[in-house]
Design a protein around this motif. Structure first.
Motif, PDB file in Angstrom:
ATOM      1  N   GLN A 156      11.543  13.081  -5.271  1.00  0.00           N
ATOM      2  CA  GLN A 156      10.601  11.963  -5.197  1.00  0.00           C
ATOM      3  C   GLN A 156       9.904  11.751  -6.530  1.00  0.00           C
ATOM      4  O   GLN A 156       9.574  12.698  -7.233  1.00  0.00           O
ATOM      5  CB  GLN A 156       9.550  12.226  -4.117  1.00  0.00           C
ATOM      6  N   GLY A 157       9.686  10.481  -6.868  1.00  0.00           N
ATOM      7  CA  GLY A 157       8.844  10.086  -7.987  1.00  0.00           C
ATOM      8  C   GLY A 157       7.723   9.219  -7.461  1.00  0.00           C
ATOM      9  O   GLY A 157       7.932   8.410  -6.550  1.00  0.00           O
ATOM     10  N   ASN A 202       0.851  -1.188   0.000  1.00  0.00           N
ATOM     11  CA  ASN A 202       0.000   0.000   0.000  1.00  0.00           C
ATOM     12  C   ASN A 202       0.882   1.232   0.000  1.00  0.00           C
ATOM     13  O   ASN A 202       1.854   1.283   0.727  1.00  0.00           O
ATOM     14  CB  ASN A 202      -0.876  -0.009   1.259  1.00  0.00           C
ATOM     15  N   LEU A 203       0.563   2.220  -0.821  1.00  0.00           N
ATOM     16  CA  LEU A 203       1.377   3.418  -0.912  1.00  0.00           C
ATOM     17  C   LEU A 203       1.432   4.125   0.428  1.00  0.00           C
ATOM     18  O   LEU A 203       0.416   4.540   0.962  1.00  0.00           O
ATOM     19  CB  LEU A 203       0.810   4.363  -1.976  1.00  0.00           C
ATOM     20  N   ALA A 204       2.651   4.293   0.947  1.00  0.00           N
ATOM     21  CA  ALA A 204       2.815   4.865   2.283  1.00  0.00           C
ATOM     22  C   ALA A 204       2.427   6.335   2.298  1.00  0.00           C
ATOM     23  O   ALA A 204       2.826   7.115   1.430  1.00  0.00           O
ATOM     24  CB  ALA A 204       4.259   4.717   2.749  1.00  0.00           C
ATOM     25  N   GLU A 205       1.625   6.686   3.255  1.00  0.00           N
ATOM     26  CA  GLU A 205       1.297   8.062   3.622  1.00  0.00           C
ATOM     27  C   GLU A 205       0.602   8.857   2.527  1.00  0.00           C
ATOM     28  O   GLU A 205       0.709  10.097   2.490  1.00  0.00           O
ATOM     29  CB  GLU A 205       2.548   8.836   4.040  1.00  0.00           C
ATOM     30  N   ALA A 206      -0.125   8.192   1.648  1.00  0.00           N
ATOM     31  CA  ALA A 206      -0.871   8.875   0.588  1.00  0.00           C
ATOM     32  C   ALA A 206       0.039   9.843  -0.170  1.00  0.00           C
ATOM     33  O   ALA A 206       0.933   9.411  -0.861  1.00  0.00           O
ATOM     34  CB  ALA A 206      -2.073   9.582   1.184  1.00  0.00           C
ATOM     35  N   GLN A 207      -0.179  11.163  -0.048  1.00  0.00           N
ATOM     36  CA  GLN A 207       0.566  12.113  -0.858  1.00  0.00           C
ATOM     37  C   GLN A 207       1.847  12.619  -0.197  1.00  0.00           C
ATOM     38  O   GLN A 207       2.686  13.183  -0.879  1.00  0.00           O
ATOM     39  CB  GLN A 207      -0.328  13.330  -1.162  1.00  0.00           C
ATOM     40  N   ILE A 208       1.968  12.493   1.094  1.00  0.00           N
ATOM     41  CA  ILE A 208       3.101  13.100   1.792  1.00  0.00           C
ATOM     42  C   ILE A 208       3.944  12.024   2.421  1.00  0.00           C
ATOM     43  O   ILE A 208       3.461  11.231   3.205  1.00  0.00           O
ATOM     44  CB  ILE A 208       2.633  14.089   2.881  1.00  0.00           C
ATOM     45  N   LEU A 209       5.218  11.988   2.054  1.00  0.00           N
ATOM     46  CA  LEU A 209       6.104  10.963   2.587  1.00  0.00           C
ATOM     47  C   LEU A 209       6.526  11.305   4.009  1.00  0.00           C
ATOM     48  O   LEU A 209       6.974  12.400   4.288  1.00  0.00           O
ATOM     49  CB  LEU A 209       7.344  10.835   1.711  1.00  0.00           C
ATOM     50  N   ASN A 210       6.366  10.359   4.904  1.00  0.00           N
ATOM     51  CA  ASN A 210       6.781  10.540   6.291  1.00  0.00           C
ATOM     52  C   ASN A 210       8.131   9.878   6.475  1.00  0.00           C
ATOM     53  O   ASN A 210       8.232   8.673   6.597  1.00  0.00           O
ATOM     54  CB  ASN A 210       5.746   9.905   7.234  1.00  0.00           C
ATOM     55  N   PHE A 216      13.856   5.736   0.472  1.00  0.00           N
ATOM     56  CA  PHE A 216      12.618   5.066   0.859  1.00  0.00           C
ATOM     57  C   PHE A 216      11.851   4.661  -0.387  1.00  0.00           C
ATOM     58  O   PHE A 216      11.734   5.442  -1.324  1.00  0.00           O
ATOM     59  CB  PHE A 216      11.739   5.992   1.711  1.00  0.00           C
ATOM     60  N   GLY A 217      11.338   3.458  -0.396  1.00  0.00           N
ATOM     61  CA  GLY A 217      10.597   2.992  -1.557  1.00  0.00           C
ATOM     62  C   GLY A 217       9.414   2.139  -1.175  1.00  0.00           C
ATOM     63  O   GLY A 217       9.386   1.511  -0.115  1.00  0.00           O
ATOM     64  N   ASP A 218       8.414   2.121  -2.058  1.00  0.00           N
ATOM     65  CA  ASP A 218       7.210   1.335  -1.824  1.00  0.00           C
ATOM     66  C   ASP A 218       6.557   1.053  -3.183  1.00  0.00           C
ATOM     67  O   ASP A 218       6.532   1.918  -4.051  1.00  0.00           O
ATOM     68  CB  ASP A 218       6.243   2.120  -0.929  1.00  0.00           C
ATOM     69  N   PHE A 278       6.232   4.674  -4.974  1.00  0.00           N
ATOM     70  CA  PHE A 278       7.058   5.871  -4.930  1.00  0.00           C
ATOM     71  C   PHE A 278       8.511   5.502  -4.634  1.00  0.00           C
ATOM     72  O   PHE A 278       8.810   4.421  -4.126  1.00  0.00           O
ATOM     73  CB  PHE A 278       6.550   6.878  -3.884  1.00  0.00           C
ATOM     74  N   LEU A 279       9.399   6.413  -4.965  1.00  0.00           N
ATOM     75  CA  LEU A 279      10.802   6.351  -4.569  1.00  0.00           C
ATOM     76  C   LEU A 279      11.192   7.733  -4.090  1.00  0.00           C
ATOM     77  O   LEU A 279      11.006   8.722  -4.801  1.00  0.00           O
ATOM     78  CB  LEU A 279      11.696   5.920  -5.732  1.00  0.00           C
ATOM     79  N   HIS A 280      11.717   7.820  -2.870  1.00  0.00           N
ATOM     80  CA  HIS A 280      12.072   9.092  -2.254  1.00  0.00           C
ATOM     81  C   HIS A 280      13.532   9.058  -1.829  1.00  0.00           C
ATOM     82  O   HIS A 280      13.980   8.102  -1.188  1.00  0.00           O
ATOM     83  CB  HIS A 280      11.174   9.359  -1.040  1.00  0.00           C
ATOM     84  N   LEU A 281      14.290  10.102  -2.173  1.00  0.00           N
ATOM     85  CA  LEU A 281      15.685  10.246  -1.796  1.00  0.00           C
ATOM     86  C   LEU A 281      15.852  11.545  -1.013  1.00  0.00           C
ATOM     87  O   LEU A 281      15.277  12.581  -1.383  1.00  0.00           O
ATOM     88  CB  LEU A 281      16.587  10.269  -3.031  1.00  0.00           C
ATOM     89  N   ARG A 282      16.622  11.491   0.064  1.00  0.00           N
ATOM     90  CA  ARG A 282      16.801  12.674   0.910  1.00  0.00           C
ATOM     91  C   ARG A 282      18.210  12.686   1.488  1.00  0.00           C
ATOM     92  O   ARG A 282      18.753  11.645   1.854  1.00  0.00           O
ATOM     93  CB  ARG A 282      15.773  12.682   2.049  1.00  0.00           C
ATOM     94  N   ALA A 283      18.795  13.883   1.576  1.00  0.00           N
ATOM     95  CA  ALA A 283      20.107  14.071   2.199  1.00  0.00           C
ATOM     96  C   ALA A 283      19.997  15.136   3.283  1.00  0.00           C
ATOM     97  O   ALA A 283      19.338  16.164   3.090  1.00  0.00           O
ATOM     98  CB  ALA A 283      21.148  14.493   1.165  1.00  0.00           C
ATOM     99  N   ASN A 284      20.625  14.877   4.431  1.00  0.00           N
ATOM    100  CA  ASN A 284      20.647  15.811   5.557  1.00  0.00           C
ATOM    101  C   ASN A 284      22.101  16.182   5.834  1.00  0.00           C
ATOM    102  O   ASN A 284      22.901  15.343   6.262  1.00  0.00           O
ATOM    103  CB  ASN A 284      20.011  15.157   6.780  1.00  0.00           C
ATOM    104  N   PHE A 285      22.466  17.423   5.534  1.00  0.00           N
ATOM    105  CA  PHE A 285      23.839  17.876   5.674  1.00  0.00           C
ATOM    106  C   PHE A 285      24.037  18.565   7.031  1.00  0.00           C
ATOM    107  O   PHE A 285      23.176  19.278   7.506  1.00  0.00           O
ATOM    108  CB  PHE A 285      24.198  18.845   4.548  1.00  0.00           C
TER     109      PHE A 285
END
Length: 260
Positions: free
Chosen positions: A122-123, A15-23, A84-86, A102-109
């Motif tokens: 994100q896609g 199931n697509l995680a968190e509908a429209q907003i990635l947590n 993160f992917g689903d 979805f596929l989400h990529l994030r970097a925290n500097f």
């Protein structure tokens, strides 16, 4: 045979995680600043009860589904990188209910500082709700309010550009994205976390702002050192959806997670 396929898809479907907003905040752990040159991740299986739209005309019903999700994090001394992917497909008989992912990529500097910096992309697609594709990219600031061995409290704000295609309608918007999150280690076996998001952007086509609000509360209990049981409640609201679909989506999930 239909009963067998239904049960099989119930167990293996996602199931697509968190509908429209990635947590992504729920995957941060108290004590993360101690990690250095470390790869961590989790593979989770959840069962859910929700009211996702069943077709593009906006008709809704309660149904039970399941979610298989993966996430990875790579921690350096000063920075952290997340993925993160689903991917989801579920059906009853010959009728597909959900096809999304979805596929989400994030970097925290400079992640250990009170003020750090984030970039993300994100896609996403969600065919059952009429979302053919969504791409977004953005950057923001993260403020560390509390960070110790038991508690993380953080807030973030930033900008993102979002490109969507809903059926034959395209929508490109610049949006503000904001969140506040709390993660608390109750004891050696239990952790609770919550997060709230607010995203908004002005759409000149309707001369109004399109707003999204979401919230989630999660309880995670360790069964073994690398195996845990999780319960989460998520609710999401969009005041002006592109298509006439359900404005409010919620989910209640219970499942298992393998952490490495």
């Amino acid at each position: 045979m239909k009963v067998f396929l239904t049960l099989l898809l119930f167990v293996t479907g996602t199931n697509l995680a968190e509908a429209q907003i990635l947590n992504f905040e729920k995957n941060r752990k108290p004590g993360d600043p101690e990690l250095e040159k470390t790869v961590v991740g989790a593979l989770s299986l959840d069962f859910s009860l929700n009211n996702r739209s069943l077709n593009r005309d906006g008709e809704t019903d309660l149904y039970i589904g399941s979610n298989i999700a993966t996430n990875l994090g790579y921690f350096l001394k000063k920075h952290a990188f997340y993925s993160f992917g689903d991917l989801v497909y579920s059906a009853v008989g010959d009728q597909a209910i959900t096809s999304a992912g979805f596929l989400h990529l994030r970097a925290n500097f400079l992640r250990n500082r009170v003020l750090s910096y984030e970039i993300f992309g994100q896609g996403q697609f969600d065919e059952a709700r009429g979302l053919n594709k969504r791409y977004l990219a953005g950057a923001g600031l993260r403020f560390k309010l509390v960070d110790n061995d038991r508690t993380i409290i953080a807030a973030g704000t930033g900008l993102m550009f979002e490109k969507e295609q809903w059926n034959s309608e395209n929508k490109n918007l610049l949006k503000s994205t904001n969140y506040i999150s709390i993660s608390q280690k109750v004891n050696e076996r239990m952790q609770v976390s919550s997060i709230g998001y607010y995203q908004t952007g002005f759409d000149s086509a309707i001369d109004a702002f399109r707003n999204r609000i979401s919230g989630e509360f999660t309880v995670k209990a360790n069964v073994f050192s690398s195996f845990s049981y999780t319960t989460s409640f998520f609710i999401y609201y969009e005041d002006r959806p592109i298509l006439p679909i359900t404005k409010t989506v919620f989910s209640l999930t219970n499942g298992f997670s393998w952490n490495f």
